[in-house]
Design an enzyme around this catalytic site. Sequence first.
Site, PDB file in Angstrom:
ATOM      1  N   LYS A 127      -7.982 -34.279 -28.975  1.00 46.08           N
ATOM      2  CA  LYS A 127      -8.832 -34.898 -27.962  1.00 46.08           C
ATOM      3  C   LYS A 127      -9.903 -33.924 -27.464  1.00 46.08           C
ATOM      4  O   LYS A 127      -9.605 -32.790 -27.107  1.00 46.08           O
ATOM      5  CB  LYS A 127      -7.924 -35.319 -26.795  1.00 46.08           C
ATOM      6  CG  LYS A 127      -8.596 -36.173 -25.783  1.00 46.08           C
ATOM      7  CD  LYS A 127      -7.591 -37.127 -25.185  1.00 46.08           C
ATOM      8  CE  LYS A 127      -8.102 -37.716 -23.902  1.00 46.08           C
ATOM      9  NZ  LYS A 127      -7.249 -38.797 -23.437  1.00 46.08           N
TER      10      LYS A 127
ATOM     11  N   ARG B  25      -5.622 -40.980 -17.859  1.00 46.36           N
ATOM     12  CA  ARG B  25      -5.088 -42.332 -17.997  1.00 46.36           C
ATOM     13  C   ARG B  25      -3.572 -42.303 -17.922  1.00 46.36           C
ATOM     14  O   ARG B  25      -2.943 -41.300 -18.200  1.00 46.36           O
ATOM     15  CB  ARG B  25      -5.518 -42.943 -19.338  1.00 46.36           C
ATOM     16  CG  ARG B  25      -6.964 -43.400 -19.347  1.00 46.36           C
ATOM     17  CD  ARG B  25      -7.294 -44.146 -20.633  1.00 46.36           C
ATOM     18  NE  ARG B  25      -6.501 -45.349 -20.773  1.00 46.36           N
ATOM     19  CZ  ARG B  25      -5.688 -45.603 -21.818  1.00 46.36           C
ATOM     20  NH1 ARG B  25      -5.579 -44.755 -22.795  1.00 46.36           N
ATOM     21  NH2 ARG B  25      -5.007 -46.728 -21.856  1.00 46.36           N
TER      22      ARG B  25
ATOM     23  N   ARG C 297      -0.449 -45.718 -30.934  1.00 43.81           N
ATOM     24  CA  ARG C 297      -0.241 -44.541 -31.797  1.00 43.81           C
ATOM     25  C   ARG C 297      -0.067 -44.999 -33.235  1.00 43.81           C
ATOM     26  O   ARG C 297       0.170 -46.189 -33.503  1.00 43.81           O
ATOM     27  CB  ARG C 297       0.948 -43.711 -31.326  1.00 43.81           C
ATOM     28  CG  ARG C 297       2.251 -44.445 -31.285  1.00 43.81           C
ATOM     29  CD  ARG C 297       3.370 -43.504 -30.815  1.00 43.81           C
ATOM     30  NE  ARG C 297       4.572 -44.248 -30.499  1.00 43.81           N
ATOM     31  CZ  ARG C 297       5.424 -44.717 -31.396  1.00 43.81           C
ATOM     32  NH1 ARG C 297       5.221 -44.538 -32.689  1.00 43.81           N
ATOM     33  NH2 ARG C 297       6.510 -45.396 -31.015  1.00 43.81           N
TER      34      ARG C 297
END
Length: 334
Positions: free
Chosen positions: A187, A122, A324
């Site tokens: 992640k 992304r 964030r």
Amino acid sequence: MHDVALYILKQLSVDRFYSGSQLARELDLSRTAIWKHIQMLAVYGVDIYSLPGKGYRLAEPVELLDQKIIFKGLQGSHLISGVEVLSSIDSTNRYLWQQAHEGNKPSGSVVFSEFQSAGRGRRGRQWVSPFAKNIYCSLLWRYENMPHGIGGLSLAIGVAVVDVLEKMGVSGIGLKWPNDLLCGGRKVAGILLEMSGDPCGSGCVVIGVGINVDMKGFSGSSAITQPWTDLVELKRRSDISRNELSILLLKSINQALLNYARSGLSQLIPRWNELDVMFGKEVVIQGVNNALSGVARGIDESGALLLLSNGEIRRIHSGEVSLRLAENSGDLCC
Ligand code: BTN
């Protein structure tokens, strides 16, 4: 990847030493040529060691993706029309998008690749994609008549991927809007949807999923710009079958597409909010030129993030913004 290098890799995947002269005989090449192909495999992130007098051996055993096994495992997943397994491509999303727009692939076509030289993430990021270590998969879906809009689909796919990882015995995975899969703030998988057509009518979407399975021993991991983890680390065992994972992934996406076509995100919001690692936290939404802070309040039916900011709820649509934690909000854990 060159056919010769792939042949060598397939022979070595039997998990024993294979002599250079035997490979040379089988391929009708010199031992120096074999050695050069072995060097090339290192460029793809495949670790091979050699022992004088014994030959070559993979540092870690490799289970290659098998088109027949995966396709056979998908009986009953009616939206999936075909599976292709490539050994190397720049990006499965790019490849499938091109094939779709040239009219070469029907809806439900799936492409896996063992390696991506320019995997897309992304917001213009690269998705680091070493050979045979992870899952890099894209699926083409041509949709028609989507009154609730296609915008929430990437969130539905996020939940579908969490479901798969839970089925594989990995717990504690959460979602960070719009569709990062995280465990302990690191992640483990990413999703990239590329679309064309009418978001509420008919169109075409390429759904790309990358899952980190086993990055152990991969020397290029320093190129990854965000904290990451993989399934082997999360499960504390290395016997994860990528073919089995691929089948479960496609079954879960098949079901998610059926559900989404019927009712969009409406049935999924409670589950999404439960998995949301940011829910109730102070966050900052960073746009190209501005930032907005507030408290994350989950999602709405269009897939927008709900942000409580200055006493009112703002709806944030994904595009080019990033989410964030605000600086005083502690760490992400799920
Ligand atoms: C992200 O940045 O989180 C999205 C990553 C998506 C990576 C997958 S790997 C398979 C497919 N092909 C690509 O080039 N990207 C997606």
